[in-house]
Design a protein around this motif. Sequence first.
Motif, PDB file in Angstrom:
ATOM      1  N   PHE A   1      39.253  30.329  27.175  1.00 13.62           N
ATOM      2  CA  PHE A   1      39.666  30.120  25.829  1.00 13.62           C
ATOM      3  C   PHE A   1      40.704  30.902  25.813  1.00 13.62           C
ATOM      4  CE2 PHE A   1      39.459  31.770  21.391  1.00 13.62           C
ATOM      5  CZ  PHE A   1      39.292  30.599  20.849  1.00 13.62           C
ATOM      6  N   LYS A   2      42.105  30.122  25.360  1.00 19.80           N
ATOM      7  CA  LYS A   2      43.423  30.924  25.224  1.00 19.80           C
ATOM      8  C   LYS A   2      43.707  31.679  26.283  1.00 19.80           C
ATOM      9  CE  LYS A   2      43.025  30.398  20.119  1.00 19.80           C
ATOM     10  NZ  LYS A   2      43.208  30.888  18.862  1.00 19.80           N
ATOM     11  N   ARG A   3      43.521  31.557  27.502  1.00 18.96           N
ATOM     12  CA  ARG A   3      44.100  32.201  28.550  1.00 18.96           C
ATOM     13  C   ARG A   3      44.682  31.519  29.678  1.00 18.96           C
ATOM     14  NH1 ARG A   3      38.608  36.330  28.876  1.00 18.96           N
ATOM     15  NH2 ARG A   3      39.323  37.836  27.410  1.00 18.96           N
ATOM     16  N   PRO A   4      45.621  30.625  29.262  1.00 15.33           N
ATOM     17  CA  PRO A   4      46.138  29.547  30.377  1.00 15.33           C
ATOM     18  C   PRO A   4      46.648  30.557  31.763  1.00 15.33           C
ATOM     19  CG  PRO A   4      47.576  30.086  28.497  1.00 15.33           C
ATOM     20  CD  PRO A   4      46.341  30.361  28.132  1.00 15.33           C
ATOM     21  N   LYS A   5      47.275  31.735  31.542  1.00 17.01           N
ATOM     22  CA  LYS A   5      47.851  32.214  32.587  1.00 17.01           C
ATOM     23  C   LYS A   5      46.521  32.796  33.585  1.00 17.01           C
ATOM     24  CE  LYS A   5      50.736  36.108  33.957  1.00 17.01           C
ATOM     25  NZ  LYS A   5      49.918  36.848  34.808  1.00 17.01           N
ATOM     26  N   GLN A   6      45.653  33.571  32.706  1.00 17.07           N
ATOM     27  CA  GLN A   6      44.554  33.962  33.549  1.00 17.07           C
ATOM     28  C   GLN A   6      43.682  33.056  34.307  1.00 17.07           C
ATOM     29  OE1 GLN A   6      43.714  36.650  30.210  1.00 17.07           O
ATOM     30  NE2 GLN A   6      42.958  38.193  31.687  1.00 17.07           N
ATOM     31  N   VAL A   7      43.463  32.096  33.286  1.00  9.09           N
ATOM     32  CA  VAL A   7      42.527  30.971  34.091  1.00  9.09           C
ATOM     33  C   VAL A   7      43.085  30.594  35.367  1.00  9.09           C
ATOM     34  CG1 VAL A   7      43.261  28.808  32.895  1.00  9.09           C
ATOM     35  CG2 VAL A   7      41.140  29.185  33.774  1.00  9.09           C
ATOM     36  N   LEU A   8      44.571  30.212  35.630  1.00 10.34           N
ATOM     37  CA  LEU A   8      44.948  29.732  36.858  1.00 10.34           C
ATOM     38  C   LEU A   8      44.935  30.782  38.012  1.00 10.34           C
ATOM     39  CD1 LEU A   8      48.352  28.381  35.456  1.00 10.34           C
ATOM     40  CD2 LEU A   8      46.536  27.165  36.629  1.00 10.34           C
ATOM     41  N   GLU A   9      45.004  32.252  37.494  1.00  9.77           N
ATOM     42  CA  GLU A   9      44.618  33.044  38.557  1.00  9.77           C
ATOM     43  C   GLU A   9      43.438  32.892  39.174  1.00  9.77           C
ATOM     44  OE1 GLU A   9      45.990  36.371  36.220  1.00  9.77           O
ATOM     45  OE2 GLU A   9      47.962  36.331  36.689  1.00  9.77           O
ATOM     46  N   THR A  10      42.254  32.985  38.101  1.00 10.39           N
ATOM     47  CA  THR A  10      40.965  32.840  38.428  1.00 10.39           C
ATOM     48  C   THR A  10      40.800  31.562  39.599  1.00 10.39           C
ATOM     49  OG1 THR A  10      40.148  33.633  36.265  1.00 10.39           O
ATOM     50  CG2 THR A  10      38.647  32.559  37.791  1.00 10.39           C
ATOM     51  N   LEU A  11      41.562  30.569  39.055  1.00 10.54           N
ATOM     52  CA  LEU A  11      41.323  29.294  40.024  1.00 10.54           C
ATOM     53  C   LEU A  11      41.919  29.535  41.561  1.00 10.54           C
ATOM     54  CD1 LEU A  11      42.126  26.110  37.657  1.00 10.54           C
ATOM     55  CD2 LEU A  11      39.950  26.741  38.841  1.00 10.54           C
ATOM     56  N   ALA A  12      43.049  30.211  41.394  1.00  3.58           N
ATOM     57  CA  ALA A  12      43.746  30.448  42.667  1.00  3.58           C
ATOM     58  C   ALA A  12      42.494  31.476  43.498  1.00  3.58           C
ATOM     59  CB  ALA A  12      45.017  31.426  42.399  1.00  3.58           C
ATOM     60  N   SER A  13      41.995  32.183  42.836  1.00  2.00           N
ATOM     61  CA  SER A  13      41.045  33.224  43.719  1.00  2.00           C
ATOM     62  C   SER A  13      39.871  32.287  44.229  1.00  2.00           C
ATOM     63  CB  SER A  13      40.587  34.204  42.730  1.00  2.00           C
ATOM     64  OG  SER A  13      39.446  34.127  42.036  1.00  2.00           O
ATOM     65  N   LEU A  14      39.412  31.032  43.590  1.00  2.00           N
ATOM     66  CA  LEU A  14      38.430  30.085  43.852  1.00  2.00           C
ATOM     67  C   LEU A  14      39.145  29.431  45.192  1.00  2.00           C
ATOM     68  CD1 LEU A  14      36.892  28.916  40.795  1.00  2.00           C
ATOM     69  CD2 LEU A  14      36.052  30.972  42.156  1.00  2.00           C
ATOM     70  N   LYS A  15      40.220  28.929  44.999  1.00  2.00           N
ATOM     71  CA  LYS A  15      40.954  28.176  46.225  1.00  2.00           C
ATOM     72  C   LYS A  15      41.087  28.762  47.181  1.00  2.00           C
ATOM     73  CE  LYS A  15      45.018  25.650  47.311  1.00  2.00           C
ATOM     74  NZ  LYS A  15      46.375  25.219  46.658  1.00  2.00           N
ATOM     75  N   ALA A  16      41.067  30.297  47.283  1.00  2.00           N
ATOM     76  CA  ALA A  16      41.237  30.982  48.234  1.00  2.00           C
ATOM     77  C   ALA A  16      39.727  31.577  49.082  1.00  2.00           C
ATOM     78  CB  ALA A  16      41.963  32.229  48.098  1.00  2.00           C
ATOM     79  N   GLN A  17      38.704  30.969  48.492  1.00  2.00           N
ATOM     80  CA  GLN A  17      37.355  31.448  49.111  1.00  2.00           C
ATOM     81  C   GLN A  17      37.046  30.936  50.528  1.00  2.00           C
ATOM     82  OE1 GLN A  17      34.577  32.913  47.202  1.00  2.00           O
ATOM     83  NE2 GLN A  17      36.628  33.454  46.297  1.00  2.00           N
ATOM     84  N   ARG A  18      36.792  31.867  51.447  1.00  2.00           N
ATOM     85  CA  ARG A  18      36.367  31.739  52.824  1.00  2.00           C
ATOM     86  C   ARG A  18      34.861  31.165  53.080  1.00  2.00           C
ATOM     87  NH1 ARG A  18      39.676  36.968  54.075  1.00  2.00           N
ATOM     88  NH2 ARG A  18      37.775  38.100  53.213  1.00  2.00           N
ATOM     89  N   THR A  19      34.618  29.912  52.906  1.00  2.36           N
ATOM     90  CA  THR A  19      33.488  29.572  53.038  1.00  2.36           C
ATOM     91  C   THR A  19      33.440  27.942  53.826  1.00  2.36           C
ATOM     92  OG1 THR A  19      31.437  28.929  51.748  1.00  2.36           O
ATOM     93  CG2 THR A  19      33.566  28.536  50.768  1.00  2.36           C
TER      94      THR A  19
END
Length: 332
Positions: free
Chosen positions: A33-51
């Motif tokens: 909700f109204k956090r376009p920059k932060q949600v991109l950072e969260t997604l980047a951390s998900l993309k970097a998951q080691r699994t």
Amino acid sequence: MIPLPSYASVSIAGRSPGLAAEAVEAVVTLPTFKRPKQVLETLASLKAQRTDRHFAVIVMENEAEAREGASAVLPLFESGEMPGMVIIAHERGNCSAYNAGWQMAMLQFPDFKHLLVIDDDEIAEPDWLERMCKAAQTLQADIIGGPQVPAFADPSHARWAEHPVFAPPYRETGRVPALYSSGNLLVGRNVLAAMGPPFLDLRFNFMGGGDSDFLSRCAQKGFVLGWCAEAKVNETVPARRVEADWIRARSLRNGVISTLVEKKKRVGTPLAGLRVFLKSLALLAASPLRGAIRLARTGSLTSGLYPVYVALGRVLAEFGYANEQYRQPEKN
């Protein structure tokens, strides 16, 4: 059978091409909700998951007009860089957003085992998803919580990390009697199937506490709860959240939620309302002593006042007080 979300309340903004839904073992739901920059950072951390687990992400945009978050993340999904989908939860409120994402996960991914939750002001550590899923298997738990480690915008605020508003409820991995937050959570598909939609009570939409109520009801139904201390997410804490009025409001709110959740838990038992009220009065009477003990232990007056504000919030809830901190998110 899980009913389809109505078109008026949920719509699909986009999805990754060629998504093999049947292969997805875990679904990560991410409200924004109204956090376009932060949600991109969260997604980047998900993309970097080691699994090695196949997982997909559902982003739930809860700002249905401007849709800044959805606009920011859609290219990642439509290009196939991020597996999953972006949906619009048209009804405002965090419970509405969670319900939309969880229900969509049940509909779109028929064979997933674990649903995980992370917020758009959080960054997952690289082994977060793997550790959460392993903890569910090792502890034989239906639901797993993990620590939300505060990352203060102002480093000088690090001293607040041990305040009850920010500190995790548990320190060690293992089964636990209760969980309180969806900010770092794993829920088994079996739990969602048994609880059924709407999963979170919409009466908590702008107050918070819908997650605490959901987890309380799950425990009542006999689902096993666990805690994984190693599965951390780092939560951004703006300077606003260490100001005295915000801490006081959050503490009072926690007390209100405690009363509302306990009342729902006791529905059907004799004199339930009276018992909850008497407990609240007893906690209020004991709160100065509890606060003094906490003050002596921590040296923090704010920490010492926490039990007083929580107990006061419990009593105020009996008279209709509700602090809806999420009603005006810009002040939160």
